[in-house]
Write a protein that holds these residues in place. Sequence first.
Motif: not given
Length: 237
Positions: A125-132, A145-154
């Motif tokens: 999810s966007f918010l928890p991932e952005r904080i990480c 590892g993770h290379i992007r942070i998705y929004t639900l809209a994207e």
Amino acid sequence: MLTVDFGRLPVGPGDRVLDLGAGGGRHAFEVLRRGADVVAFDMNADELAGVADMFAAMDKAGEVPEGATGETVVGDALDMPFPDGEFSKVIASEVLEHIPDDMAAMRELYRVLKPGGMAAITVPSFLPERICWALSEDYHTAPGGHIRIYTLAELSAKLKSTGFRVGPHHHAHGLHAPYWWIKCAVGVNNDEHPLAKAYHQILVWDIMKRPPATRIAEAVLNPFIGKSVVLYVRKPG
């Protein structure tokens, strides 16, 4: 610990299910228990060897319904060795955020799903991932590892452009987001830090015992800080 809600993605006898990016096999095991044929697909041959061993142990223990099969296949999500329309259901849990060409992976997922088939797609999810990401550079720069942070809209827009009809979504693992914030704050590889260790023990207790108090707490937290978002889609047909 399941991320996909099998009430929304029903599987059972007669289904052939692909677990794309199966990892340790948590969803594949549940699919097999429900009587479907499942293919656990991943790039990591070592992890899949463990999944194959568990399939065999489940069969020996009588946990596999008659006629259901579990197999493992090593390969690349961008070039899967399956014919068009091979699977009635596909699970892609916590995999797209690792793939540079995520749209190519979505097109392959679409290709191997039969017309009318359903898929469950989960990403952080966007918010928890952005904080990480804000707390730790190591969290998202480690190899694989993770290379992007998705929004639900994207995520929804990309799946729609691939051809999917996008259905409902929900969030999962609200109790797990604070654990990862702690890990990012004290060091993602510092499993022995007292705070991280104590919270991890709580999560293990919750997974094993599933007490009502933590189930209620997670249900309340999921819409706000659920670690994963799960989107259910269908291939027209």
